[in-house]
Design a protein around this motif. Structure first.
Motif, short mmCIF file in Angstrom:
data_model
loop_
_atom_site.label_atom_id
_atom_site.label_comp_id
_atom_site.label_asym_id
_atom_site.label_seq_id
_atom_site.Cartn_x
_atom_site.Cartn_y
_atom_site.Cartn_z
N VAL A 102 -8.80 -3.51 -5.43
CA VAL A 102 -8.29 -3.70 -3.79
C VAL A 102 -9.54 -4.13 -3.73
O VAL A 102 -10.21 -3.41 -3.49
N THR B 254 0.21 6.16 5.56
CA THR B 254 -0.85 4.87 4.63
C THR B 254 -1.69 3.48 5.44
O THR B 254 -2.63 3.71 5.00
N SER C 67 -5.10 -4.37 0.79
CA SER C 67 -4.14 -4.53 0.12
C SER C 67 -4.63 -4.17 -1.39
O SER C 67 -5.43 -4.74 -2.17
N VAL C 68 -3.60 -3.60 -2.03
CA VAL C 68 -3.51 -3.27 -3.18
C VAL C 68 -3.03 -4.58 -4.41
O VAL C 68 -2.48 -4.84 -3.63
N ASN D 172 0.78 -0.71 -0.03
CA ASN D 172 -0.10 -0.11 -0.42
C ASN D 172 1.01 1.35 0.19
O ASN D 172 0.42 1.85 -0.53
N LEU E 51 -5.02 3.98 4.31
CA LEU E 51 -5.05 2.54 3.45
C LEU E 51 -4.54 1.35 4.60
O LEU E 51 -3.44 0.83 4.51
#
Length: 363
Positions: free
Chosen positions: A347, A230, A354-355, A186, A234
């Motif tokens: 995502v 972060t 988590s990407v 992320n 995210l």
């Protein structure tokens, strides 16, 4: 590109809302605090310390696990990392495998299989590996060649304790590695190509050989701030779930006795009532903040009494992994939308936010 159910949450303006017939969502700062304080977290609501081998996890056993994991992480990050090619491929899975190799590769084969993703996704294979670990021969009294977590399995006094130690090894290693991989991925995504380029370059220059090197060195010192930011935008632990009951009745008219409660740091961290420029990635907002977790409306690891059991390990390990990725000029490869010049990634709806992207190391 968020999964539809996550995007639906992000589009909501209210801070208390009904998700379905038996679940209420909460992103109101004060109400979240009240929900968390209403009662202690149940063992069944914890991912790591839920019952195992037919019994509750004793408190002293949980404490030993935390200490053992801390020893293994600190020992691991002091050793040279594995070759950077291990970070190539789909993230966060590549990063998860990389961390397991880095921290736990010294364990005997049956034990090391406990946390393999292909094993954990199959109940049948998990049972086979558990049985193999149960009969795993002692490799030596000195404990050489195994982690502190593995030593807990070997030193178990009876079958139930051994079964719980096996479960704790699997849960602890998976939770830590999955969470750190998600956080690091992320961060890499949010930094963007420009941010990553600012922190990369030939090794000599990074160590401070000239003005450019000094600038990179100063920027590299801000990686911790990158991770705190972060964790705001995210956060891998994007939702905390609480089973309903009498403790929450009366806290809010929307919450009934039979309702479960979903707490959303993801929404609280982005609300303009609590944050300036909430949708902007600004690591500098953490400059000079001595204890980020005391920041109002910020709960990257949960609240008092329900905080992540390994929070003191997550940021240092993620910072180390992020440094490895930058040192080796990890490049994110994702297809670009034909109508948009910027990169896009998915995502998905998972327990850890988590990407997803593919990466290749430049080393």
């Amino acid at each position: 590109m968020y999964a539809p159910r996550i995007q639906d949450l992000l589009d909501r303006e209210e801070k208390v809302f009904r998700i379905d017939a038996t679940t209420v969502g909460v992103s109101h700062r004060d109400l979240i605090s009240e929900v968390v304080a209403a009662r202690p977290v149940l063992s069944t609501e914890r991912s790591v310390y839920k019952p195992a081998a037919g019994a509750e996890i004793p408190h002293d056993s949980a404490t030993r696990t935390i200490r053992a994991l801390g020893q293994d992480v600190m020992a691991g990050i002091r050793t040279p990392p594995p070759p950077a090619r291990g970070l190539n491929g789909p993230w966060p899975y590549a990063a998860t495998s990389y961390l397991r190799q880095w921290l736990f590769a010294s364990d005997p084969l049956p034990v090391s299989l406990l946390s393999k993703r292909g094993i954990t996704r199959s109940p049948a294979l998990s049972r086979i590996v558990d049985r193999a670990v149960t009969v795993w021969p002692d490799p030596g009294a000195d404990g050489h060649g195994r982690t502190a977590l593995a030593e807990q399995i070997r030193s178990a006094s009876d079958a139930q304790e051994r079964g719980q130690a096996i479960a704790m090894y699997r849960r602890a290693t998976a939770t830590l590695c999955d969470g750190v991989a998600a956080l690091t991925g992320n961060a890499l995504w949010l930094m963007g190509p420009a941010g990553r380029e600012q922190l990369t370059g030939p090794a000599g220059r990074e160590r401070g050989a000239g003005p450019a090197g000094r600038e990179r060195g100063a920027a590299r010192a801000d990686l911790t701030a990158v991770l705190w930011e972060t964790l705001r935008l995210l956060p891998p632990a994007w939702m905390l779930y609480r089973t309903g009951g009498d403790a929450y009745t009366g806290l809010h008219p929307e919450i009934r006795r039979e309702d479960n409660v979903a707490l959303f740091p993801l929404l609280m961290h982005r609300h303009p009532d609590y944050w300036s420029e909430p949708m902007s990635f600004r690591p500098e907002r953490w400059a000079g903040v001595p204890d980020p977790e005391k920041t109002p409306a910020y709960m990257p690891f949960g609240f008092d009494g329900a905080r992540c059991w390994a929070k003191h390990l997550v940021v240092p390990l993620a910072e180390r992994l992020l440094s490895v990725a930058l040192d080796n000029r990890l490049t994110i490869r994702t297809p670009k939308h034909p109508k948009h010049p910027k990169q896009e990634t998915n995502v998905p709806l998972r327990s850890l936010l988590s990407v997803r992207f593919n990466a290749v190391s430049g080393a």
